[in-house]
Design a protein around this motif. Structure first.
Motif, short mmCIF file in Angstrom:
data_model
loop_
_atom_site.label_atom_id
_atom_site.label_comp_id
_atom_site.label_asym_id
_atom_site.label_seq_id
_atom_site.Cartn_x
_atom_site.Cartn_y
_atom_site.Cartn_z
N ARG A 82 4.10 5.90 -5.30
CA ARG A 82 4.10 5.85 -6.72
C ARG A 82 3.30 7.01 -7.10
NH1 ARG A 82 2.44 0.71 -10.05
NH2 ARG A 82 3.78 0.18 -8.65
N THR A 83 2.13 7.23 -6.78
CA THR A 83 0.96 8.41 -7.17
C THR A 83 1.87 9.76 -6.51
OG1 THR A 83 -0.67 6.90 -6.83
CG2 THR A 83 -1.13 9.13 -6.67
N TRP B 82 8.25 3.73 -2.40
CA TRP B 82 8.15 3.62 -3.65
C TRP B 82 9.79 3.59 -4.29
CZ3 TRP B 82 6.79 2.20 -8.10
CH2 TRP B 82 7.19 2.88 -9.52
N ASP C 179 2.33 1.78 -3.54
CA ASP C 179 1.31 2.38 -4.39
C ASP C 179 1.21 3.92 -4.33
OD1 ASP C 179 1.22 -0.19 -5.77
OD2 ASP C 179 -0.80 -0.64 -4.62
N ASP D 53 0.85 -1.20 -0.14
CA ASP D 53 -0.12 -0.02 0.00
C ASP D 53 1.01 1.33 0.06
OD1 ASP D 53 -2.21 -1.48 0.16
OD2 ASP D 53 -2.60 -1.36 2.28
#
Length: 115
Positions: free
Chosen positions: A36-37, A103, A33, A30
């Motif tokens: 990454r955003t 990330w 992810d 989580d």
């Protein structure tokens, strides 16, 4: 009071350890992810995968997460100076920093020996 059965206690410890590993693996996924955003804002200088697009900009890809969190917190607090990074890091929460670090640390970097 009866003594606990060692086999049951041992089995329960394994079950709890396995469940803990699954939860922490999911939490890391989580974080990756979410990082990454959030890293889209970093891509202008550091590239979309953390490989810098400018020669004076450091690569973030593959750096250890604890190194990245330490550096981002230092920029945020002003302990480490850089005009652009101070502005970028100032609004980051601890969770943001941990997600970004997860990330960039997760990006695989391969090195090869020169020929």
């Amino acid at each position: 009071m009866a003594a606990a059965n060692p086999k049951i206690v041992g089995w329960a410890a394994w079950v709890l350890a396995g469940a803990s590993a699954l939860v922490s693996t999911q939490a890391l996924a989580d974080d990756i992810d979410a990082g990454r955003t959030k890293a889209r804002a970093c891509a202008v200088c550091h590239g979309p995968l953390g490989v810098a697009v400018a020669p004076e900009t450091p690569n973030l890809a593959g750096q250890p997460a604890n190194y990245l969190t330490t550096q981002l917190r230092a920029y945020r607090s002003g302990a480490r100076k850089h005009e652009v990074m101070a502005v970028m890091a100032k609004p980051l929460t601890d969770a943001d920093i941990e997600q970004l670090a997860a990330w960039f640390a997760a990006v695989r970097v391969e090195a090869s020996s020169p020929r």
